[in-house]
Scaffold this motif. Structure first.
Motif, PDB file in Angstrom:
ATOM      1  N   ILE A 173      23.506  31.159  26.972  1.00  0.00           N
ATOM      2  CA  ILE A 173      22.810  32.445  26.917  1.00  0.00           C
ATOM      3  C   ILE A 173      22.968  33.080  25.536  1.00  0.00           C
ATOM      4  O   ILE A 173      22.012  33.628  24.975  1.00  0.00           O
ATOM      5  CB  ILE A 173      23.296  33.375  28.048  1.00  0.00           C
ATOM      6  CG1 ILE A 173      22.819  32.816  29.395  1.00  0.00           C
ATOM      7  CG2 ILE A 173      22.811  34.805  27.845  1.00  0.00           C
ATOM      8  CD1 ILE A 173      23.401  33.509  30.595  1.00  0.00           C
ATOM      9  N   ASP A 174      24.169  32.991  24.964  1.00  0.00           N
ATOM     10  CA  ASP A 174      24.373  33.520  23.611  1.00  0.00           C
ATOM     11  C   ASP A 174      23.512  32.786  22.587  1.00  0.00           C
ATOM     12  O   ASP A 174      22.957  33.398  21.673  1.00  0.00           O
ATOM     13  CB  ASP A 174      25.842  33.430  23.219  1.00  0.00           C
ATOM     14  CG  ASP A 174      26.700  34.439  23.958  1.00  0.00           C
ATOM     15  OD1 ASP A 174      26.149  35.429  24.491  1.00  0.00           O
ATOM     16  OD2 ASP A 174      27.933  34.228  24.007  1.00  0.00           O
ATOM     17  N   ARG A 175      23.382  31.481  22.755  1.00  0.00           N
ATOM     18  CA  ARG A 175      22.544  30.700  21.833  1.00  0.00           C
ATOM     19  C   ARG A 175      21.075  31.081  21.977  1.00  0.00           C
ATOM     20  O   ARG A 175      20.351  31.201  21.013  1.00  0.00           O
ATOM     21  CB  ARG A 175      22.742  29.208  22.086  1.00  0.00           C
ATOM     22  CG  ARG A 175      22.016  28.283  21.131  1.00  0.00           C
ATOM     23  CD  ARG A 175      22.466  28.438  19.675  1.00  0.00           C
ATOM     24  NE  ARG A 175      23.893  28.308  19.508  1.00  0.00           N
ATOM     25  CZ  ARG A 175      24.515  27.226  19.080  1.00  0.00           C
ATOM     26  NH1 ARG A 175      23.834  26.157  18.768  1.00  0.00           N
ATOM     27  NH2 ARG A 175      25.815  27.210  18.963  1.00  0.00           N
ATOM     28  N   LEU A 176      20.627  31.311  23.221  1.00  0.00           N
ATOM     29  CA  LEU A 176      19.250  31.760  23.442  1.00  0.00           C
ATOM     30  C   LEU A 176      19.010  33.128  22.810  1.00  0.00           C
ATOM     31  O   LEU A 176      17.925  33.385  22.286  1.00  0.00           O
ATOM     32  CB  LEU A 176      18.937  31.805  24.944  1.00  0.00           C
ATOM     33  CG  LEU A 176      18.779  30.444  25.616  1.00  0.00           C
ATOM     34  CD1 LEU A 176      18.678  30.618  27.120  1.00  0.00           C
ATOM     35  CD2 LEU A 176      17.567  29.713  25.080  1.00  0.00           C
TER      36      LEU A 176
ATOM     37  N   ALA B  92      17.980  39.237  21.588  1.00  0.00           N
ATOM     38  CA  ALA B  92      18.657  39.793  22.756  1.00  0.00           C
ATOM     39  C   ALA B  92      17.679  40.503  23.684  1.00  0.00           C
ATOM     40  O   ALA B  92      17.823  40.442  24.912  1.00  0.00           O
ATOM     41  CB  ALA B  92      19.755  40.747  22.312  1.00  0.00           C
ATOM     42  N   LEU B  93      16.674  41.167  23.137  1.00  0.00           N
ATOM     43  CA  LEU B  93      15.732  41.911  23.969  1.00  0.00           C
ATOM     44  C   LEU B  93      15.008  40.988  24.951  1.00  0.00           C
ATOM     45  O   LEU B  93      14.902  41.306  26.139  1.00  0.00           O
ATOM     46  CB  LEU B  93      14.724  42.640  23.075  1.00  0.00           C
ATOM     47  CG  LEU B  93      13.718  43.530  23.786  1.00  0.00           C
ATOM     48  CD1 LEU B  93      14.441  44.694  24.456  1.00  0.00           C
ATOM     49  CD2 LEU B  93      12.688  44.051  22.807  1.00  0.00           C
ATOM     50  N   MET B  94      14.538  39.841  24.477  1.00  0.00           N
ATOM     51  CA  MET B  94      13.814  38.910  25.345  1.00  0.00           C
ATOM     52  C   MET B  94      14.726  38.269  26.387  1.00  0.00           C
ATOM     53  O   MET B  94      14.381  38.164  27.552  1.00  0.00           O
ATOM     54  CB  MET B  94      13.148  37.804  24.507  1.00  0.00           C
ATOM     55  CG  MET B  94      12.030  38.299  23.632  1.00  0.00           C
ATOM     56  SD  MET B  94      10.650  38.934  24.575  1.00  0.00           S
ATOM     57  CE  MET B  94      10.049  37.448  25.328  1.00  0.00           C
ATOM     58  N   VAL B  95      15.896  37.834  25.966  1.00  0.00           N
ATOM     59  CA  VAL B  95      16.822  37.151  26.878  1.00  0.00           C
ATOM     60  C   VAL B  95      17.362  38.115  27.924  1.00  0.00           C
ATOM     61  O   VAL B  95      17.374  37.818  29.128  1.00  0.00           O
ATOM     62  CB  VAL B  95      17.966  36.473  26.099  1.00  0.00           C
ATOM     63  CG1 VAL B  95      18.998  35.879  27.046  1.00  0.00           C
ATOM     64  CG2 VAL B  95      17.407  35.399  25.175  1.00  0.00           C
ATOM     65  N   ASP B  96      17.769  39.287  27.491  1.00  0.00           N
ATOM     66  CA  ASP B  96      18.353  40.259  28.420  1.00  0.00           C
ATOM     67  C   ASP B  96      17.330  40.759  29.429  1.00  0.00           C
ATOM     68  O   ASP B  96      17.689  41.123  30.553  1.00  0.00           O
ATOM     69  CB  ASP B  96      18.971  41.430  27.663  1.00  0.00           C
ATOM     70  CG  ASP B  96      20.211  41.003  26.891  1.00  0.00           C
ATOM     71  OD1 ASP B  96      20.762  39.927  27.204  1.00  0.00           O
ATOM     72  OD2 ASP B  96      20.626  41.745  25.980  1.00  0.00           O
ATOM     73  N   ALA B  97      16.050  40.757  29.080  1.00  0.00           N
ATOM     74  CA  ALA B  97      15.011  41.164  30.018  1.00  0.00           C
ATOM     75  C   ALA B  97      14.957  40.197  31.208  1.00  0.00           C
ATOM     76  O   ALA B  97      14.716  40.621  32.336  1.00  0.00           O
ATOM     77  CB  ALA B  97      13.653  41.207  29.328  1.00  0.00           C
TER      78      ALA B  97
END
Length: 50
Positions: A33-36, A42-47
């Protein structure tokens, strides 16, 4: 390319965003997840994590 060298019989990282993992567990998922976040932001992944 960075990262650690591959051990005997282990595939090394091929690209700048490759994530070599011995197994997939809680720590591996966290690293993934950190690599993504590094790749997509972060905005896209955390969504998707909401």
């Amino acid at each position: 390319m960075g990262g650690r060298p591959a051990a005997h019989g282990e595939a090394g990282a091929l690209g700048p965003f490759d994530l070599p993992l011995a197994s997939v567990g809680t720590a591996g998922i966290t690293r993934l997840i950190d690599r993504l976040r590094d790749i997509r932001g972060a905005l896209m992944v955390d969504a998707y994590l909401r």
